[in-house]
Design an enzyme around this catalytic site. Structure first.
Site, mmCIF file in Angstrom:
data_model
loop_
_atom_site.group_PDB
_atom_site.id
_atom_site.type_symbol
_atom_site.label_atom_id
_atom_site.label_comp_id
_atom_site.label_asym_id
_atom_site.label_seq_id
_atom_site.Cartn_x
_atom_site.Cartn_y
_atom_site.Cartn_z
ATOM 1 N N GLY A 88 0.807 -1.224 0.000
ATOM 2 C CA GLY A 88 0.000 0.000 0.000
ATOM 3 C C GLY A 88 0.838 1.272 0.000
ATOM 4 O O GLY A 88 2.070 1.240 -0.003
ATOM 5 N N TYR A 145 -14.697 2.680 8.478
ATOM 6 C CA TYR A 145 -13.253 2.804 8.662
ATOM 7 C C TYR A 145 -12.963 3.463 10.013
ATOM 8 O O TYR A 145 -12.139 2.970 10.791
ATOM 9 C CB TYR A 145 -12.685 3.648 7.510
ATOM 10 C CG TYR A 145 -11.217 4.003 7.618
ATOM 11 C CD1 TYR A 145 -10.228 3.023 7.624
ATOM 12 C CD2 TYR A 145 -10.817 5.346 7.664
ATOM 13 C CE1 TYR A 145 -8.889 3.372 7.689
ATOM 14 C CE2 TYR A 145 -9.482 5.690 7.725
ATOM 15 C CZ TYR A 145 -8.517 4.699 7.739
ATOM 16 O OH TYR A 145 -7.193 5.052 7.806
ATOM 17 N N LYS A 156 -11.123 2.060 13.375
ATOM 18 C CA LYS A 156 -9.934 2.711 13.940
ATOM 19 C C LYS A 156 -10.117 2.994 15.436
ATOM 20 O O LYS A 156 -9.182 2.836 16.219
ATOM 21 C CB LYS A 156 -9.578 3.977 13.154
ATOM 22 C CG LYS A 156 -8.998 3.674 11.776
ATOM 23 C CD LYS A 156 -7.692 2.896 11.901
ATOM 24 C CE LYS A 156 -7.228 2.213 10.659
ATOM 25 N NZ LYS A 156 -6.085 1.308 10.848
HETATM 26 C C1 AKB Z 1 -8.446 8.138 4.296
HETATM 27 O O1 AKB Z 1 -8.667 9.177 3.664
HETATM 28 O O2 AKB Z 1 -9.286 7.243 4.467
HETATM 29 C C2 AKB Z 1 -7.081 7.967 4.930
HETATM 30 C C3 AKB Z 1 -7.066 8.470 6.332
HETATM 31 C C4 AKB Z 1 -7.127 9.912 6.618
HETATM 32 O O3 AKB Z 1 -6.967 7.683 7.238
HETATM 33 N N1 AKB Z 1 -6.107 8.650 4.148
#
Ligand code: AKB
Length: 327
Positions: free
Chosen positions: A16, A148, A152
């Site tokens: 990545g 996401y 996190k």
């Molecule tokens: C995203 O845009 O999903 C990543 C991040 C800020 O974690 N680059």
């Protein structure tokens, strides 16, 4: 708590955007043969594959991690495998599977094999409703809007749990948008801040998918590598935080970024056609307070917008002239 030196490192998600350059930086520092790059789906570059060991390994399958850890006597895992914010919204279940089951697998391997350390990055995506969006403090409400972001927040809590419950040395930092000239980002909301440079060099124009006034925290790759390695090497005893360090470097709007590029390429024009990613960007902070990272492990970024633009354009223009902009 394990206190041995970092010797043999496994970088998952090494193909990545960040993983690829981090692997090369770690190889430079710890010896090429001591840093195993692992990938799952995407093809590694020749540089990554030929400069040290490369293994195919899926983080969601613990036995595949165990196998690599045993064969290479790994003592440190850098878990860069993740689905990012935009792509994660297209497949939230897969995002959970890779980001959380992958992380718990690496933490379990660290616990069972008594590894020295696991580093797992977090992100500005941990914030959402209720958090101040300017100079976002280290400790504040964590109510992300994306899967996401959910992974996190859960990942940070998992790291902290493994530190407290099992004495595993787990560390992490909340990356802002990362800008780099080597590997293109895949599926994030901040990707526009990378594409704008490529398109400025290639076509003198770029259609940006967020509004001109969208202002987010960003960082140039050399600072991202420095932050990651500095945190890996920090004395664990001096850390009060573990999986969740705020990390800042610079903040600018999409319009300011375009204007900065225009100083070097006067004919460059940017247009703004926001899509679904605008909502994600609007839920994230514009700037973060990273005083805990500065205090606990000496974080201090080097690049501002001017310095980054100069370096990015020089690198991309050189490749473009050779007909190799995209490698
Ligand atoms: C995203 O845009 O999903 C990543 C991040 C800020 O974690 N680059």
């Amino acid at each position: 708590m394990a206190k041995k030196k970092i010797k043999n490192i496994l970088v998952t998600g090494s193909v990545g955007q960040i993983g690829s350059e981090l692997t090369m930086a770690l190889r430079e520092k710890y010896g090429a043969g001591n840093v195993v790059a692992a990938g799952n789906r995407s093809k590694p570059s020749d540089a990554l594959k030929n400069s040290g060991p490369f293994e195919w390994a899926d983080v969601t399958d613990i036995m595949q991690i165990v196998d690599v850890v045993r064969r290479y006597k790994i003592d440190t895992i850098v878990n860069m495998s993740a689905l990012l914010s935009a792509v994660g919204e297209k497949n939230p279940q897969l995002c959970w599977d890779v980001n959380i089951n992958g992380l718990i697998n690496t933490l379990e391997v660290a616990r069972i094999f008594e590894l020295n350390q696991v580093l797992c990055p977090s992100s500005i995506a941990v914030w959402g409703d209720g958090a101040p969006l300017e100079n976002t403090p280290q400790e504040t409400v964590l109510k992300p809007k994306t899967m996401y972001g959910v992974t996190k927040v859960a990942g940070e809590l998992l790291c902290d749990y493994y530190v407290r419950r099992y004495g595993v040395d787990a560390r992490g930092l909340r990356y802002p948008g990362i800008i780099s000239a080597e590997t293109l980002p895949g599926g994030g909301t901040t990707d526009y801040a990378v594409w704008i440079y490529y398109k400025a060099v290639e076509e003198n124009k770029y259609q940006c998918f967020v509004r001109e006034d969208t202002r987010l925290p960003m960082m140039y790759m050399p600072d991202c590598l420095k932050a990651t390695i500095d945190l890996m090497e920090a004395d664990f005893k001096k850390l009060k935080h573990h999986g969740d360090f705020n990390l800042g470097a610079m903040s600018f709007s999409a319009g300011q970024l375009a204007a900065n590029i225009k100083k070097h390429i006067p004919e460059f024009t940017a247009t703004y056609v926001p899509d679904d990613r605008q909502k994600i960007a609007d839920s994230w902070p514009s700037s973060v307070d990273d005083s805990a990272a500065r205090k606990e492990w000496g974080w201090n970024p080097s690049y501002d917008l001017d310095a980054m633009t100069k370096d990015m354009l020089a690198k991309l223009q050189k490749r473009f002239k050779k007909g190799k902009l995209y490698g």
